[in-house]
Structure formats: C-alpha cells, structure tokens
Write an enzyme that holds these catalytic residues in place. Sequence first.
Site, short mmCIF file in Angstrom:
data_model
loop_
_atom_site.label_atom_id
_atom_site.label_comp_id
_atom_site.label_asym_id
_atom_site.label_seq_id
_atom_site.Cartn_x
_atom_site.Cartn_y
_atom_site.Cartn_z
N THR A 26 154.39 8.33 -10.04
CA THR A 26 153.84 7.52 -11.12
C THR A 26 152.87 6.51 -10.53
O THR A 26 152.90 6.22 -9.33
CB THR A 26 154.94 6.86 -11.97
OG1 THR A 26 154.38 6.44 -13.21
CG2 THR A 26 155.61 5.70 -11.28
N CYS A 31 152.64 -2.54 -15.23
CA CYS A 31 153.89 -1.87 -15.61
C CYS A 31 154.89 -1.96 -14.45
O CYS A 31 154.51 -2.18 -13.31
CB CYS A 31 153.64 -0.39 -15.90
SG CYS A 31 152.60 -0.08 -17.33
N HIS A 48 159.44 3.86 -16.50
CA HIS A 48 158.10 3.27 -16.33
C HIS A 48 157.80 2.56 -17.64
O HIS A 48 157.48 3.20 -18.63
CB HIS A 48 157.10 4.40 -16.07
CG HIS A 48 155.67 3.94 -15.90
ND1 HIS A 48 154.76 4.68 -15.21
CD2 HIS A 48 155.00 2.86 -16.35
CE1 HIS A 48 153.58 4.06 -15.23
NE2 HIS A 48 153.72 2.95 -15.92
#
Length: 157
Positions: A26, A31, A48
């Site tokens: 990811t 985030c 996430h």
Amino acid sequence: MEQQYTQHFLYPSTLFASREPYVVKTILGSCVAICLWDPVTKIGGINHYMLPTWNGNDLASPKYGNIAIDKLLERMIFLGAKRENLKAKIFGGAELLESGANGTLIGERNIRVARLILEEKKIPVVASSTGGRKGRKILFFTDTGEVRHKFLDKKEL
C-alpha cells in the site's frame, strides 16, 4: 530460498487479513495503516484509513480509523488470531498538505487515533514509522509480521 508470496494491493478505506502467506502493498500519505500480526497462529492483517473518526453521519466504513481498527480486529479474530497474542505496527500519517480544518493536521490525528485505540485494546505497538513530510510505500508479510517500507516524495504518491 525466499518463499513465493501471493500479492495483494491495499486501497485506501479497505482492510485485508489472511491465514495464508501474502505480501500486502500500500501507499500512504496522511493515511495510516495498522499491521496486526499474531505470531502464534501466523495470521496477519492490515488496514488503510483516511480519516481519524467516524462522525455518525454517512456509512461507518473503514475509511475512518476507529471503524477500520475494529473491523480489522474482528476479521483477525474470526480467522483464528488470539487478541492476547496480537502485535501492532503503525505506518503513515505524513503531513503533505499545509494544514487541515482548524489547524489540526489530518496525519497527526490519524496517528493519535491508532495509538489511543490500540492502547485501549491492550495491543502493543512494536514498531512504527509515522509523521514527517514524506509518504511511504509499505510491504507487509502477513505470515511473519515483517514490514518493509520506503519513503516517497510527494510526486511519487
């Protein structure tokens, strides 16, 4: 010889957990991703999330930290992980924008929510790479709990 892993790309507002060995990739800016791992059962999972807390208005989705952490924990336990074995690693929460609403930085609030909820649930944080002004690319190995990460410049996100 290194084991061949099935790969999974984790998009924002989602989570992933598996009993089988996976490498989950990811990309994080403001985030935050929390990696949970049970070293006894070798079950690993990752979320996430984009925003710290759900305000009760729209759908209670893993877009929000408080929802994403609860959903990941539920999924891990459903797969057979034991809460008392879990270890956590926290990544992300960079400040790529100048500032958020009323001067509070989103990345900072995302990190704070992760730490508060994990502490409340008595899940130890064994590693973290949070904050700063660079994004991160992470690779999470669900069976070993290993996380590899590298910093990304704004243009790479």
